[in-house]
Design an enzyme around this catalytic site. Structure first.
Site, PDB file in Angstrom:
ATOM      1  CB  CYS A 207      -0.970   0.011   1.178  1.00 45.51           C
ATOM      2  SG  CYS A 207      -2.275  -1.228   1.012  1.00 45.51           S
TER       3      CYS A 207
ATOM      4  CG  HIS B 263     -12.591   8.361 -11.944  1.00 47.41           C
ATOM      5  ND1 HIS B 263     -13.859   7.973 -11.570  1.00 47.41           N
ATOM      6  CD2 HIS B 263     -12.136   7.410 -12.788  1.00 47.41           C
ATOM      7  CE1 HIS B 263     -14.160   6.845 -12.169  1.00 47.41           C
ATOM      8  NE2 HIS B 263     -13.126   6.464 -12.916  1.00 47.41           N
TER       9      HIS B 263
ATOM     10  CD  GLU C 126      -8.448   0.545   0.999  1.00 47.47           C
ATOM     11  OE1 GLU C 126      -8.181   1.715   1.309  1.00 47.47           O
ATOM     12  OE2 GLU C 126      -7.784  -0.427   1.375  1.00 47.47           O
TER      13      GLU C 126
END
EC number: 4.-.-.-
Length: 134
Positions: free
Chosen positions: A23, A68, A123
């Site tokens: 991550c 986005h 997520e």
């Protein structure tokens, strides 16, 4: 007690500073925010809140700020490069974890006067983080 729940779907990119695992790299998610509202009373139409009202309110903000978009910590060294390149970035004062994104959405909904009690952020299909006030 009455409750209503509204889901909002959006995509975002991020990375976590000082994370030891994968991550720490730039990557993205197809997220679902789940907004829980609660009230002891119903309005004149018999609702806690109209689903489309809360949905439109949250979607507008999410579309303008998170969808986005690359969510980055204000200390992220890649931030100036992306900004100079004209990329859209949402800067956070903390790591853009699912927990912190859930809190960000919670605070926005609460500021709008809605009786929010919890916001959860999927997520991934198997990873969920939530924020609610103590």
């Amino acid at each position: 007690m009455y409750t209503v729940t509204k889901e909002i779907h959006f995509c975002y990119g991020h990375r976590l500073l000082n994370h030891k695992g994968k991550c720490r790299h730039l990557h993205g998610h197809n997220a679902t925010a789940v907004i829980h509202l609660e009230s002891t009373q119903l309005d004149e139409l018999g609702m806690v809140c109209d689903f489309s009202e809360i949905g439109d309110y949250v979607k507008k903000w999410v579309n303008q700020n998170l969808d986005h978009n690359m969510l980055l910590h204000s200390d992220d060294p890649v931030l100036p490069l992306l900004q100079e390149a004209g990329e859209s970035v949402y800067v956070m004062p903390n790591n853009p974890t699912a927990e912190n994104i859930a809190r960000l959405i919670f605070d926005y909904v609460e500021a709008g006067g809605y009786p929010v009690v919890q916001v959860s952020l999927h997520e991934t299909d198997s990873a969920l983080a939530s924020y609610r006030k103590p």
